[in-house]
Design an enzyme around this catalytic site. Structure first.
Site, PDB file in Angstrom:
ATOM      1  N   THR A  26     -10.098   4.675   5.570  1.00 12.05           N
ATOM      2  CA  THR A  26      -8.842   5.403   5.770  1.00 12.05           C
ATOM      3  C   THR A  26      -9.017   6.448   6.872  1.00 12.05           C
ATOM      4  OG1 THR A  26      -8.364   5.152   3.427  1.00 12.05           O
ATOM      5  CG2 THR A  26      -7.054   6.780   4.618  1.00 12.05           C
ATOM      6  N   GLY A  66      -7.876   5.459  -4.099  1.00  6.80           N
ATOM      7  CA  GLY A  66      -6.415   5.453  -4.033  1.00  6.80           C
ATOM      8  C   GLY A  66      -5.713   5.590  -5.364  1.00  6.80           C
ATOM      9  N   THR A 100      -7.697  10.973   1.535  1.00  5.64           N
ATOM     10  CA  THR A 100      -8.566   9.795   1.583  1.00  5.64           C
ATOM     11  C   THR A 100      -9.409   9.787   0.318  1.00  5.64           C
ATOM     12  OG1 THR A 100     -10.469   8.788   2.693  1.00  5.64           O
ATOM     13  CG2 THR A 100     -10.180  11.144   3.016  1.00  5.64           C
ATOM     14  N   VAL A 139      -1.703  -1.855  -3.299  1.00 11.67           N
ATOM     15  CA  VAL A 139      -1.409  -0.743  -2.400  1.00 11.67           C
ATOM     16  C   VAL A 139      -1.985   0.528  -3.014  1.00 11.67           C
ATOM     17  CG1 VAL A 139       0.397   0.618  -1.281  1.00 11.67           C
ATOM     18  CG2 VAL A 139       0.686  -1.853  -1.553  1.00 11.67           C
ATOM     19  N   GLY A 140      -2.732   1.270  -2.238  1.00 13.25           N
ATOM     20  CA  GLY A 140      -3.317   2.520  -2.724  1.00 13.25           C
ATOM     21  C   GLY A 140      -2.401   3.705  -2.443  1.00 13.25           C
TER      22      GLY A 140
END
Lengths: 134, 167
Positions: A1, A55, A52, A30-31
């Site tokens: 990230t 997630g 970051t 999806v985080g």
């Protein structure tokens, strides 16, 4: 990230975060990164944050907005991000990091993982780090 | 007032062999973003520029150099937000896009929505003329090798999330 936060010379703040997620993730997973209030948030009233780390943990504590809520209570950027990351560690055992800037130009780069590569430019002076307490 | 930009390249157990390139990459991105501010650009332009620099750098898990999912594909997520208006745009699970942060900005500026996902995000990208790139162009040899090494050990990776592996 990867992520960035900035305040310009008129006091406007912004954030951006981008990621490939985690290796071997389920298709469609999806985080936190694209989720408003989790992977990033920006409000001229309080500041801008990019997150970051793990997630699912960041999503559960809405980390970016959590950090800014501490700043709205008067905490510094460093205090706010440390408190929110500690909270995430205690509540959901997640580790991560965040970069923060306030509308007045106060900034912080904080993490609870082993390392986080970060850099900042303030008044044309470059700051950077990788290990804790750098 | 003095302008400030801060960038990160991800929080995880960065191995020693990647440490110098990671630090060099964030330093370059911070300089890139600050150059926008120094020219009188706004904070939104600066964060987009800095993140694009890292998406274009194979060292980071975003754009070029992204992690692979369980099927060996790249699915990318990004967000951008303007603190002046609370305008925000995001994309998730988008494929074949080199700079998802700029697509997120287009969602913010060209639609009434906050997030577009997967096929819809790619359809939107096509509709506004965003150039797509082959998956292979986004995947590094390092990532392909790591994926091959770890693909049979998903449970172990999940258990290791909090100490080693992160988004």
């Amino acid at each position: 990230t990867v992520g960035a936060v900035a305040v310009d010379c008129t006091g406007n703040v912004a954030c951006a975060t981008s990621t490939g997620g985690i290796r071997n993730k389920m298709v469609g997973r999806v985080g936190d990164s694209p989720v408003i209030g989790a992977g990033g948030y920006a409000d001229n009233f309080s500041g801008a944050v990019s997150c970051t780390g793990h997630g699912e943990s960041i999503l559960k504590v809405t980390l970016a907005r959590h950090i800014l809520s501490y700043m709205e209570q008067g905490k510094t950027a460093a205090e706010a991000s440390e408190l929110a990351l500690q909270h995430m560690g205690v509540r959901v055992r997640g580790a991560g990091g965040a970069i923060v800037v306030s509308p007045s130009g106060q900034w912080a780069a904080t993490f609870t993982t082993e390392r986080m590569a970060w850099a900042a430019v303030e008044d044309s002076v470059l700051w950077y780090g990788l290990d804790p307490n750098e | 007032m003095a302008a400030v930009i801060v960038v990160h390249g991800g929080a995880w157990a960065i191995p020693e062999e990647l440490s110098k390139a990671s630090v060099d990459g964030v330093k370059a991105a911070a300089r890139e973003g600050f150059s926008v501010l120094k020219r009188g650009g706004n904070a939104l332009d600066a964060v987009e520029s800095a993140v694009r620099a890292m998406e274009d750098n194979n060292m980071f898990n975003a754009g070029h150099g992204a992690a692979l999912n369980s099927e060996g594909e790249v699915e990318l997520d990004a967000i951008i937000m303007d603190g002046r208006t609370l305008a925000s745009g995001a994309v998730s699970s988008v494929k074949n896009i080199a700079n998802p942060v700029s697509l997120a900005r287009a969602v913010m500026e060209k639609t009434d929505h906050v997030m577009l996902t997967s096929r819809g995000a790619n359809m939107f990208a096509e509709s506004i003329g965003v150039v797509t790139v082959p998956t292979d162009a986004l995947v590094t040899e390092y990532e392909r090798n790591e994926w091959e090494k770890h693909k049979n050990y998903i449970t172990g990776v999940m258990e290791d999330f909090n100490t080693k592996a992160h988004d």
